[in-house]
Design a protein around this motif. Structure first.
Motif, PDB file in Angstrom:
ATOM      1  N   LYS A 197       0.863  -1.187   0.000  1.00  0.00           N
ATOM      2  CA  LYS A 197       0.000   0.000   0.000  1.00  0.00           C
ATOM      3  C   LYS A 197       0.895   1.231   0.000  1.00  0.00           C
ATOM      4  CE  LYS A 197      -3.918   2.295   0.985  1.00  0.00           C
ATOM      5  NZ  LYS A 197      -4.995   2.469   0.079  1.00  0.00           N
ATOM      6  N   PHE A 198       0.741   2.080  -1.003  1.00  0.00           N
ATOM      7  CA  PHE A 198       1.482   3.330  -1.076  1.00  0.00           C
ATOM      8  C   PHE A 198       0.600   4.440  -0.524  1.00  0.00           C
ATOM      9  CE2 PHE A 198       3.252   0.637  -4.346  1.00  0.00           C
ATOM     10  CZ  PHE A 198       4.603   0.790  -4.138  1.00  0.00           C
ATOM     11  N   VAL A 199       1.195   5.312   0.270  1.00  0.00           N
ATOM     12  CA  VAL A 199       0.438   6.411   0.875  1.00  0.00           C
ATOM     13  C   VAL A 199       1.166   7.727   0.641  1.00  0.00           C
ATOM     14  CG1 VAL A 199      -0.644   4.961   2.636  1.00  0.00           C
ATOM     15  CG2 VAL A 199       1.539   6.034   3.118  1.00  0.00           C
ATOM     16  N   SER A 200       0.409   8.811   0.704  1.00  0.00           N
ATOM     17  CA  SER A 200       0.985  10.126   0.442  1.00  0.00           C
ATOM     18  C   SER A 200       1.332  10.905   1.713  1.00  0.00           C
ATOM     19  CB  SER A 200       0.023  10.951  -0.406  1.00  0.00           C
ATOM     20  OG  SER A 200      -1.218  11.070   0.256  1.00  0.00           O
ATOM     21  N   LYS A 201       0.890  10.391   2.859  1.00  0.00           N
ATOM     22  CA  LYS A 201       1.169  11.090   4.119  1.00  0.00           C
ATOM     23  C   LYS A 201       1.642  10.089   5.166  1.00  0.00           C
ATOM     24  CE  LYS A 201      -2.229  14.759   3.530  1.00  0.00           C
ATOM     25  NZ  LYS A 201      -3.346  15.473   4.149  1.00  0.00           N
ATOM     26  N   GLU A 202       2.527  10.545   6.024  1.00  0.00           N
ATOM     27  CA  GLU A 202       3.061   9.679   7.077  1.00  0.00           C
ATOM     28  C   GLU A 202       1.948   9.183   8.007  1.00  0.00           C
ATOM     29  OE1 GLU A 202       6.382   9.673  10.641  1.00  0.00           O
ATOM     30  OE2 GLU A 202       6.456  11.241   9.117  1.00  0.00           O
ATOM     31  N   GLU A 203       0.962  10.028   8.269  1.00  0.00           N
ATOM     32  CA  GLU A 203      -0.130   9.621   9.155  1.00  0.00           C
ATOM     33  C   GLU A 203      -0.896   8.429   8.584  1.00  0.00           C
ATOM     34  OE1 GLU A 203      -3.861  12.321   9.008  1.00  0.00           O
ATOM     35  OE2 GLU A 203      -2.230  13.593   8.266  1.00  0.00           O
ATOM     36  N   TYR A 204      -0.998   8.355   7.254  1.00  0.00           N
ATOM     37  CA  TYR A 204      -1.666   7.214   6.632  1.00  0.00           C
ATOM     38  C   TYR A 204      -0.848   5.933   6.845  1.00  0.00           C
ATOM     39  CZ  TYR A 204      -4.274  10.882   4.142  1.00  0.00           C
ATOM     40  OH  TYR A 204      -5.031  11.969   3.825  1.00  0.00           O
ATOM     41  N   ALA A 205       0.463   6.066   6.754  1.00  0.00           N
ATOM     42  CA  ALA A 205       1.336   4.916   7.008  1.00  0.00           C
ATOM     43  C   ALA A 205       1.192   4.449   8.458  1.00  0.00           C
ATOM     44  CB  ALA A 205       2.784   5.269   6.698  1.00  0.00           C
ATOM     45  N   LEU A 253      -6.856   0.202   7.554  1.00  0.00           N
ATOM     46  CA  LEU A 253      -6.519   0.151   6.137  1.00  0.00           C
ATOM     47  C   LEU A 253      -7.681   0.675   5.317  1.00  0.00           C
ATOM     48  CD1 LEU A 253      -4.555  -0.747   3.918  1.00  0.00           C
ATOM     49  CD2 LEU A 253      -5.674  -2.973   3.977  1.00  0.00           C
ATOM     50  N   PHE A 254      -7.431   1.713   4.532  1.00  0.00           N
ATOM     51  CA  PHE A 254      -8.454   2.262   3.652  1.00  0.00           C
ATOM     52  C   PHE A 254      -8.149   1.836   2.234  1.00  0.00           C
ATOM     53  CE2 PHE A 254      -9.704   5.387   0.498  1.00  0.00           C
ATOM     54  CZ  PHE A 254     -11.071   5.451   0.732  1.00  0.00           C
TER      55      PHE A 254
END
Length: 56
Positions: free
Chosen positions: A23-31, A39-40
């Motif tokens: 899963k690739f995310v654009s924000k550290e908070e999502y990681a 998991l969204f």
């Protein structure tokens, strides 16, 4: 054990099911959410529409 043997062993053990997901995310908070078990993911219809619009 060579690479082909490893692949065959994993296939025998897991079958055709994915072993892991990336899963690739654009924000550290999502990681951080993922690490904490949240998991969204978009619905399949989102990806179908994206394919149709991008012609990929």
């Amino acid at each position: 054990m060579n690479e082909e043997n490893v692949k065959n062993e994993l296939k025998d053990f897991f079958g055709q099911q994915p072993i892991f997901f990336i899963k690739f995310v654009s924000k550290e908070e999502y990681a951080e959410d993922i690490v904490n078990g949240k998991l969204f993911m978009n619905k399949v219809s989102y990806y179908r529409k994206l394919e149709e619009e991008s012609r990929v």
